[in-house]
Design a protein around this motif. Structure first.
Motif, PDB file in Angstrom:
ATOM      1  N   ASP A   1       0.819  -1.453  -0.191  1.00 13.15           N
ATOM      2  CA  ASP A   1      -0.281   0.136  -0.248  1.00 13.15           C
ATOM      3  C   ASP A   1       0.636   1.283  -0.602  1.00 13.15           C
ATOM      4  OD1 ASP A   1       1.491  -0.618   2.656  1.00 13.15           O
ATOM      5  OD2 ASP A   1      -0.664   0.102   3.547  1.00 13.15           O
ATOM      6  N   GLY A   2       2.670   0.800  -0.026  1.00 12.32           N
ATOM      7  CA  GLY A   2       2.548   2.612  -0.131  1.00 12.32           C
ATOM      8  C   GLY A   2       3.170   2.542   1.250  1.00 12.32           C
ATOM      9  N   THR A   3       2.843   2.757   2.190  1.00 10.90           N
ATOM     10  CA  THR A   3       4.084   2.753   4.101  1.00 10.90           C
ATOM     11  C   THR A   3       4.820   2.181   3.599  1.00 10.90           C
ATOM     12  OG1 THR A   3       2.547   0.984   4.544  1.00 10.90           O
ATOM     13  CG2 THR A   3       1.344   3.457   4.745  1.00 10.90           C
TER      14      THR A   3
ATOM     15  N   ILE B   1     -15.432  -8.221   2.543  1.00 14.76           N
ATOM     16  CA  ILE B   1     -16.168  -7.561   2.906  1.00 14.76           C
ATOM     17  C   ILE B   1     -17.374  -8.582   1.924  1.00 14.76           C
ATOM     18  CG2 ILE B   1     -18.688  -5.784   3.527  1.00 14.76           C
ATOM     19  CD1 ILE B   1     -15.456  -4.950   5.363  1.00 14.76           C
ATOM     20  N   GLU B   2     -17.806  -9.121   3.096  1.00 15.16           N
ATOM     21  CA  GLU B   2     -19.310 -10.165   1.823  1.00 15.16           C
ATOM     22  C   GLU B   2     -20.355  -9.359   0.907  1.00 15.16           C
ATOM     23  OE1 GLU B   2     -21.361 -14.216   3.615  1.00 15.16           O
ATOM     24  OE2 GLU B   2     -21.538 -12.794   5.358  1.00 15.16           O
ATOM     25  N   GLY B   3     -19.961  -9.495  -0.136  1.00 11.87           N
ATOM     26  CA  GLY B   3     -21.271  -8.931  -0.782  1.00 11.87           C
ATOM     27  C   GLY B   3     -20.738  -7.703  -0.663  1.00 11.87           C
ATOM     28  N   TYR B   4     -19.523  -6.845  -0.731  1.00 13.61           N
ATOM     29  CA  TYR B   4     -19.384  -5.779  -1.121  1.00 13.61           C
ATOM     30  C   TYR B   4     -18.096  -5.641  -3.445  1.00 13.61           C
ATOM     31  CZ  TYR B   4     -17.972  -0.812  -1.347  1.00 13.61           C
ATOM     32  OH  TYR B   4     -16.998   0.761  -1.443  1.00 13.61           O
ATOM     33  N   VAL B   5     -18.400  -4.752  -3.591  1.00 11.60           N
ATOM     34  CA  VAL B   5     -17.072  -5.247  -4.678  1.00 11.60           C
ATOM     35  C   VAL B   5     -16.457  -3.814  -4.391  1.00 11.60           C
ATOM     36  CG1 VAL B   5     -16.927  -5.962  -7.466  1.00 11.60           C
ATOM     37  CG2 VAL B   5     -18.940  -6.967  -5.617  1.00 11.60           C
ATOM     38  N   PRO B   6     -15.601  -3.411  -4.429  1.00 12.68           N
ATOM     39  CA  PRO B   6     -14.966  -2.242  -3.804  1.00 12.68           C
ATOM     40  C   PRO B   6     -14.810  -1.463  -5.564  1.00 12.68           C
ATOM     41  CG  PRO B   6     -13.600  -4.281  -3.237  1.00 12.68           C
ATOM     42  CD  PRO B   6     -14.343  -4.995  -4.201  1.00 12.68           C
ATOM     43  N   ARG B   7     -14.973  -0.950  -5.969  1.00 14.16           N
ATOM     44  CA  ARG B   7     -14.810   0.204  -6.693  1.00 14.16           C
ATOM     45  C   ARG B   7     -13.174   0.703  -7.612  1.00 14.16           C
ATOM     46  NH1 ARG B   7     -17.653   3.437  -3.304  1.00 14.16           N
ATOM     47  NH2 ARG B   7     -15.667   5.143  -3.721  1.00 14.16           N
ATOM     48  N   GLN B   8     -12.617   0.744  -8.341  1.00 12.25           N
ATOM     49  CA  GLN B   8     -11.817   1.148  -9.294  1.00 12.25           C
ATOM     50  C   GLN B   8     -11.129   2.162  -8.333  1.00 12.25           C
ATOM     51  OE1 GLN B   8     -10.702  -0.366 -11.392  1.00 12.25           O
ATOM     52  NE2 GLN B   8      -8.786   0.258 -11.191  1.00 12.25           N
ATOM     53  N   GLY B   9     -10.134   1.290  -7.862  1.00 10.35           N
ATOM     54  CA  GLY B   9      -9.366   2.629  -7.306  1.00 10.35           C
ATOM     55  C   GLY B   9      -9.533   2.800  -5.298  1.00 10.35           C
TER      56      GLY B   9
END
Length: 814
Positions: A70-72, A528-536
Motif C-alpha cells: 500500500d506504499g507505507t 466485505i461479504e457481498g461488497y465489490v470495491p470500486r476501481q481504485g
C-alpha cells in the motif's frame, strides 16, 4: 589596502562606541534573529545531519526500509536483512537493529527487576558504525551465528555509571535480562547511545538472542517483522545507485518468495528521512522553525537597515566632507559595509550566547513517553561556523543598500544644509518601504500564530468522542515475562476480576492502541461479504483490539447491537464491532448486524455499531474503523483501562500491588490518567503554537523597534523644523499628530498589505487547523488591532520627545 581596511575598522568601532543607543538597539535586534537561526541550525545539525553521536562518517549511513504493497514504510524481516546484506553491491556493511524493553535484574533475583530499553543488533553493528568499546570488547563474529548460543551483552556508558558506579570489574559479570543470564563483555563509549535517532539504548545484545529478549518475534519469518536496516555506502556510491541495487534485490525476493514478498519493495533514505526515530517527529517542527526564524532575520535586517538610513541622514555632512576630500564611492561603500559587518558580528556574538542557552529547549517538542529520549544537542564548530557566516551575510544584506544610497552625496547641498534637511527622496522611500515590509512580515507571522493558538484552544475544548476524565491507563507487555497469548489473556482477566472488587472502581477494560496517541495503530484490509470495491478504492481500514466493557469504560455510545463480553474468546465465534462511518459506507440504509467480513482467513461477524470518535488526530475527517476482541487476537501487550471515582495515583499503586500478587515479575511499564494523555496527544500542536507565538512576538518586537528607531532619528533630524513650528504657534497636539501620523501611515499601509499577504499564506495552513478557518475574521481583526496598538506605542514615545522641544534651544542650535 590592508592599512585602509584597518583604518575603516578603527573608525567603525569609534562610531559605534560614539552612538551607544543606536548600537545597542541594532545589536539587540541582530542577536535575537541570529540567535534564533543558530539555535535552529544547532537542532538540525544534531537531529538531522549528524543524529547518531559517536558514529563515524554518518553522511554515508542510510536507512533501508521495506515498502509495503500500500506504499507505507515498514521494518524488515531478518531473512530479508540477510539477503540484502549478502547480495548487495553498494554497501561496505549492512546492520540490523531493533529497540526493545526487557526486565533487567542486576542480581540473581527476578523479583527485583527494572524495565530498561536496549537494542538487539546484528553482530557486525559496532564494526560498521566505527564504534569501539571504552572498556572490554564488542561482539565477535561467531557470537551472532547460532540462536541462543552466546548470551553476551554490551552495556551503555550511562547504565554502567548509574547502576555499577563505573566499576571496571563489571566486565565478565552476569546480569539477568528477562530472567536469562547474560555476561557483560564490554562498555560502550560515553557519546554512543544507539542506532535509532533520539533514543538512548541501555545495552546491546546479539540478534541471535531474540528468543530470550524479544519472545514472540521470529528470525525465520520472511513477512516484514521488526528489523531496522542501516547500510554504509561504499566510497563513490550515490544514493540513486543504492536505490537501484536494492530495488533489484527486492524484485528478486518477490519472485523467489511470492507468498511473503508479493509487491514488497525496498526504499533507501538518508537517516533524516527514515520513518522511525525522533527525527520523523521533529522534521516538520524544524522545517517550520527554519522558515519563521528566517522571517525574523528578514525583519531584523530591515530594522537595522532602516536605522542605518536614519543615522546616515545625521552623517550627511561627514559624508560630504569625505567626498570633497577625495574619497571615492567604493571607499565610502566599504566604510559603511565595515560598520555594518561589525554590527552583525557583535549581534552574532550575542546570538551565540542565546543559542547556548536555548539549545536545551528542543526537548519541549518531544511528547512524554516511556521511551528513553536522548537529544544531545550542542553548539559545536559547525554551528559556530554557521553563526559566523550568517553574521557576515546579514551584515552585507542590511548594510549594502544604505551604503550605496549614502555614497552618492550632493556635496554642496549637504555642506550648506548641515546634515539635517537635505536627505534624498530615494532614501526616504527606502526607509518607508523597509518599515512597511517589517509590518507585513510581523502581521503574517502573528496571524499564523494566532490561528494555531485558536485551533489548539478549540481542540482542547472539544470532546474526542470518548470521556477522558477519571480513567487510569496502565501499560503492560508480558512478552518479556515469557507469556504466551493464552497466558496473557488469563493474566488480564484475573487482574480485571481483582480490580472489580476495589472500592471506587466502576469498570475496567483493555485496549491495544490508545486513541490519538503518537505511535501504534492496527491496519487491515478486510474482504466485505457481498461488497465489490470500486476501481481504485482503498480497502485499508484501521482497527483496535479492545477488551470486554471497553465502550462502557470509555463511554462511547453503542448505537446498535452489543459490545464485547468475556465470552468473546478464541473458542467462540469470531465477532467484531464497527463505527457509524463504516456502517454507512458498506451498508447504507441497511442493518449491518450479522453481516460478515474476512480477515486473516477468518470470517468475523458484526455484532455492534458504535459512534465515531477521533482516532488519530482531532482534525481528521470521519473514517471507517473496526474493533476486534482482544482475546480473539494474538499478543501479550495491552493497556489496562480503569474508570474509577478514586484518586488515580493511589489507584495506580493498588494496580501494581494486584499485579505483583498475580506475578511478582510483571512490571507496569507506565501509568497515566487518560485526560493527561489526551492533552499530551496535542503536544505537537501545542509546540507549534507556542513556538510560532514566541517567534511572532519576536518579529513584532523587532518591527516596533524599527518604527521607533526611524521616528526617533526623524525627530532628531527635524529638531529645527519642530522648533520653528512651535515658535510659529504649533500646539503640542499638532506635533503629536505630525509625528504619530507619519508612523501610523506606514503602519496602516503595512497592515493592509499584510492582511492580503496573510490571506494568501494561511491557505496552506488549513490542514493544521481544527475548528478554525484559515481566514478566521476574529484572528485577523485581533492581530490587526494588536499591531496597531504596538505601532502607536512605538510612534508615541518619539512623539512625546518632539512635543518637549524648546524652540529657543532648537533655533539656537541652528
Amino acid at each position: 589596502m590592508w592599512e585602509t581596511l584597518l583604518q575603516d575598522l578603527r573608525y567603525g568601532l569609534r562610531m559605534l562606541a560614539k552612538n551607544p543607543g543606536f548600537t545597542a538597539v541594532a545589536v539587540f535586534s541582530l542577536a535575537l534573529a541570529i540567535g534564533g537561526n543558530t539555535t535552529v541550525f544547532g537542532w538540525i545539525q544534531s537531529v538531522l545531519l549528524h543524529p547518531l553521536p559517536g558514529v563515524a562518517d554518518q553522511d554515508r549511513l542510510i536507512a533501508v526500509e521495506t515498502r509495503m504493497p500500500d506504499g507505507t514504510l515498514h521494518t524488515s524481516s531478518y531473512p530479508d536483512y540477510k539477503d540484502y546484506r549478502g547480495h548487495n553491491q553498494v554497501f561496505s556493511g549492512v546492520i540490523g537493529v531493533e529497540m526493545m524493553p526487557v526486565n533487567m535484574s542486576l542480581k540473581n533475583d527476578d523479583r527485583q527487576v527494572e524495565r530498561v530499553w536496549g537494542e538487539i543488533v546484528s553482530g557486525n553493528t559496532f564494526d560498521v558504525l566505527g564504534v569501539h568499546a571504552a572498556l572490554g570488547r564488542t561482539f565477535a563474529p561467531d557470537e551472532d551465528q547460532v540462536i541462543e548460543a552466546h548470551p553476551v551483552v554490551v552495556l551503555s556508558h550511562r547504565l554502567w555509571t548509574n547502576k555499577f558506579g563505573s566499576d571496571p570489574s563489571v566486565v565478565g559479570k552476569t546480569i539477568r535480562l528477562n530472567a536469562h543470564p547474560f555476561t557483560v563483555i564490554g562498555i560502550a563509549p560515553k557519546e554512543f547511545q544507539g542506532d535509532i535517532v533520539g533514543i538512548q539504548a541501555a545495552f546491546w545484545v546479539p540478534m541471535m538472542m531474540q528468543p530470550q529478549v524479544m519472545p514472540g518475534e521470529s528470525l525465520e519469518q520472511r513477512t516484514p517483522t521488526f528489523v531496522h536496516i542501516l547500510g554504509r555506502l561504499k566510497p563513490g556510491v550515490s544514493l540513486q545507485q543504492a536505490q537501484a541495487d536494492m530495488s533489484t534485490l527486492a524484485s528478486q525476493l518477490q519472485r523467489e518468495y511470492p507468498d511473503s514478498n508479493k509487491n514488497v519493495g525496498a526504499i533507501v533514505n538518508p537517516l533524516w528521512k527514515a520513518h522511525y526515530g525522533a527525527q520523523s517527529v521533529l522534521l516538520p517542527v524544524l522545517l517550520f522553525l527554519s522558515v519563521v526564524t528566517m522571517l525574523v532575520l528578514l525583519i531584523a535586517c530591515a530594522n537595522v537597515a532602516n536605522l542605518l538610513l536614519a543615522r546616515a541622514t545625521v552623517r550627511e555632512k561627514e559624508i560630504a566632507i569625505r567626498s570633497a576630500l577625495g574619497a571615492g564611492r567604493a571607499r565610502l561603500i566599504r566604510q559603511f559595509l565595515v560598520e555594518s559587518i561589525l554590527l552583525a558580528l557583535l549581534g552574532g556574538a550575542g546570538g551565540i550566547l542565546i543559542a547556548f542557552w536555548a539549545t536545551s529547549f528542543l526537548g519541549v517538542a518531544i511528547p512524554a513517553t516511556h521511551f528513553p529520549i536522548g537529544l544531545p544537542v550542542e553548539i559545536n564548530y559547525p554551528v559556530l561556523l554557521f553563526a559566523l557566516l550568517l553574521s557576515l551575510l546579514t551584515g552585507i544584506a542590511f548594510g549594502l543598500a544604505p551604503a550605496i544610497l549614502v555614497s552618492r552625496p550632493d556635496v554642496n547641498t549637504s555642506l550648506k544644509g548641515g546634515g539635517r534637511s537635505s536627505s534624498g527622496m530615494g532614501r526616504h522611500r527606502l526607509r518607508d518601504l523597509l518599515v512597511v515590509s517589517e509590518m507585513v512580515l510581523a502581521l503574517v507571522m502573528m496571524i499564523g500564530a494566532g490561528l494555531l493558538v485558536r485551533s489548539l484552544r478549540h481542540a482542547e475544548d472539544t470532546s474526542p468522542g470518548f470521556v477522558t476524565n477519571h480513567v487510569l491507563l496502565a501499560s503492560f507487555d508480558l512478552r518479556s515475562n515469557g507469556y504466551s497469548s493464552a497466558q496473557a489473556r488469563d493474566f488480564y482477566e484475573q487482574l480485571r476480576e481483582r480490580l472489580a472488587t476495589v472500592p471506587g472502581v466502576q469498570s475496567t477494560s483493555l485496549e491495544r492502541f490508545v486513541p490519538l496517541w503518537f505511535y501504534g495503530r492496527g491496519e487491515t484490509r478486510p474482504d466485505i461479504e457481498g461488497y465489490v470495491p470500486r476501481q481504485g478504492e482503498s480497502m485499508d481500514i484501521d482497527y483496535n483490539d479492545v477488551g470486554p466493557d471497553y465502550f462502557t469504560t470509555m463511554k462511547i455510545p453503542v448505537v446498535r447491537g452489543r459490545e464485547f463480553t468475556r465470552l468473546d474468546r478464541n473458542d467462540a465465534p469470531f465477532v467484531c464491532i464497527i463505527n457509524q462511518t463504516m456502517a454507512r459506507r458498506f451498508w447504507p440504509d441497511e442493518n449491518p448486524i450479522g453481516r460478515r467480513l474476512n480477515m486473516s482467513d477468518r470470517w468475523w461477524t458484526i455484532v455492534g455499531v458504535v459512534k465515531d470518535i477521533k482516532y488519530h488526530s482531532m482534525n481528521e475527517s470521519s473514517e471507517s474503523f473496526l474493533y476486534l476482541p482482544r482475546f480473539q487476537t494474538s499478543g501479550t501487550d495491552a493497556n489496562l483501562l480503569v474508570r474509577a471515582s478514586a484518586d488515580l495515583a493511589a489507584l495506580a499503586t493498588t494496580v501494581q500491588q494486584e499485579v505483583r500478587a498475580i506475578d511478582p515479575g510483571v512490571v507496569m511499564l507506565e501509568w497515566s490518567d487518560l485526560d493527561s494523555l489526551f492533552h499530551i496527544s496535542l503536544s505537537s500542536a501545542r509546540t507549534a503554537a507556542t513556538l510560532a507565538l514566541a517567534v511572532a512576538f519576536l518579529g513584532l518586537l523587532l518591527a516596533a523597534i524599527g518604527i521607533y528607531g526611524v521616528l526617533s532619528y526623524s525627530v532628531g533630524q527635524r529638531t529645527h523644523e519642530i522648533g520653528l513650528r512651535v515658535a510659529l504657534g504649533a500646539q503640542p497636539g499638532d506635533i503629536l499628530r505630525l509625528v504619530v501620523g507619519q508612523g501610523m501611515l506606514l503602519a496602516f499601509t503595512g497592515l493592509a498589505l499584510g492582511i492580503v499577504a496573510a490571506l494568501a499564506a494561511t491557505r496552506f495552513m488549513s490542514s493544521l487547523l481544527f475548528g478554525v478557518t484559515a481566514t478566521d475574521p476574529l484572528t485577523f481583526a485581533g492581530v490587526a488591532l494588536m499591531l496597531s496598538a504596538v505601532a502607536f506605542a512605538a510612534c508615541y514615545v518619539p512623539a512625546r520627545r518632539a512635543m518637549r522641544v524648546d524652540p529657543l534651544v532648537a533655533l539656537r542650535y541652528e
